[in-house]
Design a protein around this motif. Sequence first.
Motif, PDB file in Angstrom:
ATOM      1  N   ARG A 272     116.361 -18.723 -31.789  1.00  0.00           N
ATOM      2  CA  ARG A 272     116.219 -17.295 -31.542  1.00  0.00           C
ATOM      3  C   ARG A 272     117.072 -16.496 -32.515  1.00  0.00           C
ATOM      4  O   ARG A 272     118.095 -16.966 -33.017  1.00  0.00           O
ATOM      5  N   ASP A 273     116.654 -15.257 -32.749  1.00  0.00           N
ATOM      6  CA  ASP A 273     117.391 -14.342 -33.623  1.00  0.00           C
ATOM      7  C   ASP A 273     117.811 -13.128 -32.791  1.00  0.00           C
ATOM      8  O   ASP A 273     116.960 -12.428 -32.227  1.00  0.00           O
ATOM      9  N   THR A 274     119.100 -12.859 -32.718  1.00  0.00           N
ATOM     10  CA  THR A 274     119.611 -11.778 -31.879  1.00  0.00           C
ATOM     11  C   THR A 274     119.055 -10.422 -32.298  1.00  0.00           C
ATOM     12  O   THR A 274     118.693  -9.592 -31.450  1.00  0.00           O
ATOM     13  N   LEU A 275     118.949 -10.182 -33.602  1.00  0.00           N
ATOM     14  CA  LEU A 275     118.424  -8.909 -34.088  1.00  0.00           C
ATOM     15  C   LEU A 275     116.972  -8.722 -33.661  1.00  0.00           C
ATOM     16  O   LEU A 275     116.572  -7.633 -33.225  1.00  0.00           O
ATOM     17  N   ALA A 276     116.171  -9.778 -33.761  1.00  0.00           N
ATOM     18  CA  ALA A 276     114.769  -9.682 -33.353  1.00  0.00           C
ATOM     19  C   ALA A 276     114.653  -9.408 -31.862  1.00  0.00           C
ATOM     20  O   ALA A 276     113.847  -8.576 -31.424  1.00  0.00           O
ATOM     21  N   ASP A 277     115.448 -10.110 -31.058  1.00  0.00           N
ATOM     22  CA  ASP A 277     115.372  -9.968 -29.599  1.00  0.00           C
ATOM     23  C   ASP A 277     115.837  -8.604 -29.114  1.00  0.00           C
ATOM     24  O   ASP A 277     115.279  -8.043 -28.168  1.00  0.00           O
ATOM     25  N   THR A 278     116.881  -8.066 -29.716  1.00  0.00           N
ATOM     26  CA  THR A 278     117.498  -6.847 -29.194  1.00  0.00           C
ATOM     27  C   THR A 278     117.047  -5.572 -29.896  1.00  0.00           C
ATOM     28  O   THR A 278     117.200  -4.482 -29.346  1.00  0.00           O
ATOM     29  N   VAL A 279     116.502  -5.697 -31.102  1.00  0.00           N
ATOM     30  CA  VAL A 279     116.118  -4.501 -31.861  1.00  0.00           C
ATOM     31  C   VAL A 279     114.622  -4.476 -32.195  1.00  0.00           C
ATOM     32  O   VAL A 279     113.918  -3.524 -31.856  1.00  0.00           O
ATOM     33  N   LEU A 280     114.134  -5.513 -32.841  1.00  0.00           N
ATOM     34  CA  LEU A 280     112.754  -5.485 -33.330  1.00  0.00           C
ATOM     35  C   LEU A 280     111.724  -5.535 -32.209  1.00  0.00           C
ATOM     36  O   LEU A 280     110.804  -4.711 -32.159  1.00  0.00           O
ATOM     37  N   PHE A 281     111.833  -6.514 -31.308  1.00  0.00           N
ATOM     38  CA  PHE A 281     110.818  -6.647 -30.269  1.00  0.00           C
ATOM     39  C   PHE A 281     110.785  -5.441 -29.316  1.00  0.00           C
ATOM     40  O   PHE A 281     109.696  -4.962 -28.964  1.00  0.00           O
ATOM     41  N   PRO A 282     111.907  -4.891 -28.902  1.00  0.00           N
ATOM     42  CA  PRO A 282     111.835  -3.736 -28.003  1.00  0.00           C
ATOM     43  C   PRO A 282     111.344  -2.451 -28.667  1.00  0.00           C
ATOM     44  O   PRO A 282     110.978  -1.506 -27.977  1.00  0.00           O
ATOM     45  N   HIS A 283     111.326  -2.397 -30.003  1.00  0.00           N
ATOM     46  CA  HIS A 283     110.996  -1.151 -30.693  1.00  0.00           C
ATOM     47  C   HIS A 283     109.857  -1.379 -31.694  1.00  0.00           C
ATOM     48  O   HIS A 283     110.092  -1.724 -32.862  1.00  0.00           O
ATOM     49  N   PRO A 284     108.607  -1.179 -31.265  1.00  0.00           N
ATOM     50  CA  PRO A 284     107.445  -1.401 -32.136  1.00  0.00           C
ATOM     51  C   PRO A 284     107.493  -0.671 -33.476  1.00  0.00           C
ATOM     52  O   PRO A 284     107.099  -1.246 -34.499  1.00  0.00           O
ATOM     53  N   PRO A 285     107.954   0.602 -33.551  1.00  0.00           N
ATOM     54  CA  PRO A 285     107.958   1.276 -34.868  1.00  0.00           C
ATOM     55  C   PRO A 285     108.797   0.537 -35.906  1.00  0.00           C
ATOM     56  O   PRO A 285     108.460   0.557 -37.096  1.00  0.00           O
ATOM     57  N   LEU A 286     109.869  -0.114 -35.463  1.00  0.00           N
ATOM     58  CA  LEU A 286     110.690  -0.847 -36.423  1.00  0.00           C
ATOM     59  C   LEU A 286     109.923  -2.042 -36.997  1.00  0.00           C
ATOM     60  O   LEU A 286     110.117  -2.407 -38.159  1.00  0.00           O
ATOM     61  N   ARG A 287     109.062  -2.629 -36.177  1.00  0.00           N
ATOM     62  CA  ARG A 287     108.259  -3.753 -36.689  1.00  0.00           C
ATOM     63  C   ARG A 287     107.224  -3.270 -37.694  1.00  0.00           C
ATOM     64  O   ARG A 287     106.875  -3.977 -38.635  1.00  0.00           O
ATOM     65  N   LYS A 288     106.730  -2.048 -37.519  1.00  0.00           N
ATOM     66  CA  LYS A 288     105.832  -1.479 -38.524  1.00  0.00           C
ATOM     67  C   LYS A 288     106.565  -1.264 -39.839  1.00  0.00           C
ATOM     68  O   LYS A 288     106.039  -1.539 -40.923  1.00  0.00           O
TER      69      LYS A 288
END
Length: 361
Positions: A272-288
């Motif tokens: 697992r990646d802490t940044l992905a779990d806590t920032v990227l996955f909860p915030h769809p615009p950041l994934r865009k």
Amino acid sequence: MKKHPLLSGLVGIVVLLALYLSFWPVAIDPAPWVPPAAPERTGVYTPNNLLSGVQRLESGMGSPLEGVAIDRERRLYAGTKDGRIIRYDREGKTPKVFVEIGGWPLGIAFDAAGNLIVCNGKHGLRSVAPDGTIKTLTVEQGGVPFRNVDGLAIAPDGTIYFTDVSKKFTDDQYMDDLLEHRPNGRLLAYAPATRKTRLVLDGLHFPNGVAVAPDNTFLILAEMGMYRLLRIPLTGPRAGTSEVFIDNLPGFPDGLCTGSDGIFWVTIVSPRDTLADTVLFPHPPLRKVLRRLPRALMPAPKNYGYVLGVDGNGTVVHNLQDPTGTFGQITNVLEHDGKLYLGSLSEDAIGLLPVPRRLVK
């Protein structure tokens, strides 16, 4: 104070870049998801170096080897990312190209007739006869074409259970499916006798490996996009439904196989990646925004070796790790004759390891 022309130019570039990263169309439509907190790296997940002694069966093919299978004559087969199926001799030596199948051969397994069944990405489910003849078995279900046929298991009755990772993204777009995090995947079953393909389960988040219980009453499925394994009954009133078998895994589950002593082996392709779990996955615009970056800046699997053994109750009884990634990004596992054979997203070799003693009795 007068602004320096260079500073003004840099500000303009930053503004343009921000606008580009915010509004330029992308292929993904991300869904919000807040993963559970990753399990502590203690107890059954305590880091160790039990995979650091993996023996490497080098291929010399210059391409990662993912799927692994062994035929009746105890010869080892593996699929390369550039579309070849290679074969080693009984001693795990002298690898040679068995057949050029094209695409990206992922999960592979032999059926009772000695044919090599291949999950061939966007090319569908295919069969390779002992003489190398290639036959396509199925390319769609319900009018929906397969885009990333990935993992498979052949049941005692001959049924081929397999996953299609996504209805939307092809095998070379798998990162888009993970970033989108929508239930685009399916579990399917192909019956060789009737040549019919049926839907077993829909609405899955990046379904990957499959393993069938020895008594053919249920199967285990790796749902990579949810960090979990599912248990799916194949008989009785709950057939075709699913329940969580083991939840909140410490990484992305990938390949599965049925081992001895009631064990299901599962590979963890990356922790697992802490940044992905806590920032990227909860915030769809950041994934865009992330999707608009050059591919070299996109997230990539960590070079970490990780395999778990889980019993029929969903209890972790084997914990094999190598934090140094001597043989990392493990995507497939096969138990045969007291040994584990490992495929990888990054290694130009098959990993070989004796089956260890149980961590938990």
